[in-house]
Write a protein that holds these residues in place. Structure first.
Motif, PDB file in Angstrom:
ATOM      1  N   ALA A  19      -8.229  -1.518  12.208  1.00  0.00           N
ATOM      2  CA  ALA A  19      -6.629  -1.464  13.237  1.00  0.00           C
ATOM      3  C   ALA A  19      -6.385  -0.222  12.098  1.00  0.00           C
ATOM      4  O   ALA A  19      -6.814   0.355   9.880  1.00  0.00           O
ATOM      5  CB  ALA A  19      -6.525  -2.589  12.706  1.00  0.00           C
ATOM      6  N   ASN A  20      -5.229   0.267  12.179  1.00  0.00           N
ATOM      7  CA  ASN A  20      -5.014   1.120  10.718  1.00  0.00           C
ATOM      8  C   ASN A  20      -3.991   0.428   9.932  1.00  0.00           C
ATOM      9  O   ASN A  20      -3.318  -0.400   9.749  1.00  0.00           O
ATOM     10  CB  ASN A  20      -3.338   1.440  11.569  1.00  0.00           C
ATOM     11  CG  ASN A  20      -2.562   3.137  11.112  1.00  0.00           C
ATOM     12  OD1 ASN A  20      -2.638   2.891  10.536  1.00  0.00           O
ATOM     13  ND2 ASN A  20      -1.615   3.912  11.983  1.00  0.00           N
TER      14      ASN A  20
ATOM     15  N   LEU B 110      -0.170  -0.154   9.250  1.00  0.00           N
ATOM     16  CA  LEU B 110       0.276  -0.727   9.826  1.00  0.00           C
ATOM     17  C   LEU B 110      -0.029  -2.666   9.620  1.00  0.00           C
ATOM     18  O   LEU B 110       0.165  -3.260   9.875  1.00  0.00           O
ATOM     19  CB  LEU B 110       0.398  -0.831  10.835  1.00  0.00           C
ATOM     20  CG  LEU B 110       0.742   0.432  11.303  1.00  0.00           C
ATOM     21  CD1 LEU B 110       0.307   0.963  12.854  1.00  0.00           C
ATOM     22  CD2 LEU B 110       1.730   0.693  10.819  1.00  0.00           C
ATOM     23  N   ASP B 111      -1.825  -2.555   9.416  1.00  0.00           N
ATOM     24  CA  ASP B 111      -2.261  -3.763   9.413  1.00  0.00           C
ATOM     25  C   ASP B 111      -3.095  -3.548   8.010  1.00  0.00           C
ATOM     26  O   ASP B 111      -3.891  -3.204   7.821  1.00  0.00           O
ATOM     27  CB  ASP B 111      -3.379  -4.016  10.967  1.00  0.00           C
ATOM     28  CG  ASP B 111      -3.610  -5.182  10.385  1.00  0.00           C
ATOM     29  OD1 ASP B 111      -4.192  -6.122   9.939  1.00  0.00           O
ATOM     30  OD2 ASP B 111      -5.189  -5.263  11.992  1.00  0.00           O
TER      31      ASP B 111
ATOM     32  N   THR C 142      -5.103  -6.261   7.328  1.00  0.00           N
ATOM     33  CA  THR C 142      -6.425  -6.811   7.284  1.00  0.00           C
ATOM     34  C   THR C 142      -7.171  -6.102   8.000  1.00  0.00           C
ATOM     35  O   THR C 142      -8.660  -6.352   8.198  1.00  0.00           O
ATOM     36  CB  THR C 142      -5.998  -8.606   8.177  1.00  0.00           C
ATOM     37  OG1 THR C 142      -5.922  -7.764   9.023  1.00  0.00           O
ATOM     38  CG2 THR C 142      -5.326  -9.555   7.599  1.00  0.00           C
ATOM     39  N   ALA C 143      -6.565  -5.129   8.009  1.00  0.00           N
ATOM     40  CA  ALA C 143      -7.553  -3.852   8.692  1.00  0.00           C
ATOM     41  C   ALA C 143      -9.408  -3.339   7.414  1.00  0.00           C
ATOM     42  O   ALA C 143      -8.955  -3.758   6.114  1.00  0.00           O
ATOM     43  CB  ALA C 143      -7.045  -2.511   8.708  1.00  0.00           C
TER      44      ALA C 143
END
Length: 374
Positions: A188-189, A192-193, A195-196
Motif C-alpha cells: 500500500a502507499n 498513508l499506511d 503497515t504497508a
C-alpha cells in the motif's frame, strides 16, 4: 520458480542496462535548476558500469522541467503548445547537461527522441532497434526521451516508465532500473499506511499485485506506481528483469549494487528467448527461398544476405514476418528489412551493388540474425 539473486549478482551478470531517470531527480522542483551534483554522481556510475563491459542506455525526463524555467512558464500542468515549446528549449539543455558530465569520463552521448508510433509500427521499430544497436556497438550512451516537441496525446507514451520498458524490449536489455522517489513496491502507499510492506522480489504480476499499485496519479512521478507495474509487465514479459529503487543518493547505481532497499520484478526467460518466441508466433506475410550456401550460413548463426536468396514470394513490407525456405524445405522465419519489391531487386546481389539498384545505400542483411528464428 526463478532463482532469486542479490542486486549485485543480477547487475553483475547484466550485459545491457536501461536506466530511467525522472524529472524530480534531475531538476530541483523549487528553483527549476539542474541538480548538477546528482547528475555527476550518475555519470560516475555509468562510467563504472561501462568499464565492466555493460551497455548503458539512459531514458531521461527533464526537458520540459528545464525548458519551462527558461521560458518563465507557470508551475503545474501546461497546455500542449506550451509543453512542446518548453520541451524544444529543454531538450538542448538536457542533452548538453549529459554531455558535460559524461565527456570528461571519456564517454560519448547520443540524443534519441521517440514517440509511441516508433514502437507500434514495425518499420519504425526496426529502425529504432538498428540505430540504438549501432550506437551501442560504437560505445555511445543513448539518452532517450519522448519527443515532446511533436508528440500529441494520440502518439504519446505519456510516462517514461513505460517508455523505458519499451526501450528495454526494443534493445534486448536484460535489466531495467527505474530510479524512483520510493525504495520499492509496497503493499500500500507507505506514506498513508504505516503497515504497508515492501516486496524484495515479485516473481509474477498477479491481479493482487496490480491492485496494490493503487491510483495512477500516486507518487511524485507522472504515472506513479501503476505505470511502474505496467512497465514491469512489458519488461519481464520480454525477458528483462526490472527493479524499482530510490534514486535520490548521489550514486544511485552504486547504492543499488551495495544492497540498497529495492524491489526486483523477475523475468522468467532471457531477452533473446522471449524475442524469438514473439517472432515465431507471427503469421508470415511472404517467403524467401535461399540456396544451399545461405542455408548453411544460417545454420552457423549468420544473418540472411540477399546474395543467397533465389526467389521472393508474396507481398510484404519492411518489418513484416516472412518464412525462410531452403532447398530441402522450411528453415525458419524472421522480420525482413526490405519490402517485397526491394527484395526482388536485390536478390542474388552483393551489398556493394545495392546503391546502383535501389538508388540509395542500404543495410547488408535482408534479415538480421537477431530478428530470425530457425
Amino acid at each position: 520458480m526463478a532463482t532469486l539473486r542479490t542486486s549485485a549478482e543480477i547487475l553483475g551478470a547484466s550485459k545491457r542496462l536501461v536506466v530511467k531517470i525522472g524529472s524530480a531527480l534531475l531538476v530541483d522542483r523549487n528553483t527549476g535548476q539542474l541538480r548538477e551534483d546528482w547528475l555527476a554522481g550518475l555519470a560516475a556510475d555509468v562510467a563504472e558500469t561501462k568499464a565492466r563491459g555493460v551497455d548503458v542506455i539512459l531514458v531521461s525526463s527533464g526537458s520540459i522541467a528545464l525548458g519551462r524555467n527558461v521560458l518563465g512558464l507557470s508551475k503545474g500542468d501546461l497546455p500542449l503548445e506550451q509543453s512542446q515549446a518548453a520541451a524544444a528549449v529543454g531538450q538542448i539543455r538536457l542533452a548538453r547537461a549529459y554531455e558535460n558530465v559524461l565527456a570528461p569520463l571519456g564517454l560519448i552521448t547520443a540524443q534519441v527522441l521517440v514517440t509511441l508510433e516508433d514502437s507500434n509500427d514495425r518499420r519504425r521499430y526496426l529502425n529504432s532497434r538498428a540505430t540504438m544497436g549501432q550506437l551501442l556497438s560504437l560505445g555511445a550512451i543513448p539518452i532517450v526521451n519522448e519527443n515532446d516537441t511533436v508528440a500529441t496525446d494520440e502518439i504519446r507514451f505519456g510516462d517514461n516508465d513505460r517508455l523505458a520498458a519499451q526501450v528495454a524490449v526494443t534493445t534486448g536489455a536484460d535489466v531495467l532500473v527505474l530510479l524512483s522517489d520510493v525504495d520499492g513496491f509496497y503493499s500500500a502507499n507507505p506514506s498513508l499506511d504505516p503497515t504497508a510492506k515492501r516486496f524484495d522480489y515479485i516473481e509474477a504480476i498477479t491481479p493482487e499485485i496490480e491492485a496494490m499499485a493503487g491510483d495512477p496519479t500516486s507518487g511524485l512521478s507522472k504515472g506513479g506506481m501503476k505505470t511502474k507495474v505496467m512497465a514491469a509487465k512489458t519488461a519481464t514479459g520480454a525477458g528483462c528483469a526490472m527493479v524499482i529503487s530510490e534514486g535520490s543518493p548521489l550514486r544511485p547505481l552504486k547504492a543499488l549494487l551495495d544492497g540498497a532497499k529495492c524491489t526486483w520484478f523477475i523475468a522468467q526467460v532471457d531477452p533473446q528467448t522471449a524475442r524469438k518466441r514473439w517472432i515465431a508466433a507471427m503469421k508470415p506475410q511472404g517467403s524467401l527461398l535461399v540456396d544451399a550456401g545461405a542455408a548453411q550460413a544460417l545454420a552457423r548463426g549468420k544473418s540472411l544476405l540477399p546474395a543467397g536468396v533465389t526467389e521472393v514470394r508474396g507481398k510484404f513490407g519492411r518489418g513484416d514476418p516472412v518464412q525462410i525456405l531452403g532447398p530441402d524445405g522450411p528453415l525458419g522465419c524472421g522480420l525482413v528489412r526490405y519490402t517485397a519489391a526491394e527484395a526482388q531487386l536485390i536478390k542474388g546481389l552483393a551489398s556493394d551493388q545495392f546503391p546502383d539498384v535501389l538508388g540509395y545505400p542500404a543495410r547488408a542483411a535482408l534479415i538480421h540474425r537477431d530478428d530470425m528464428v530457425l
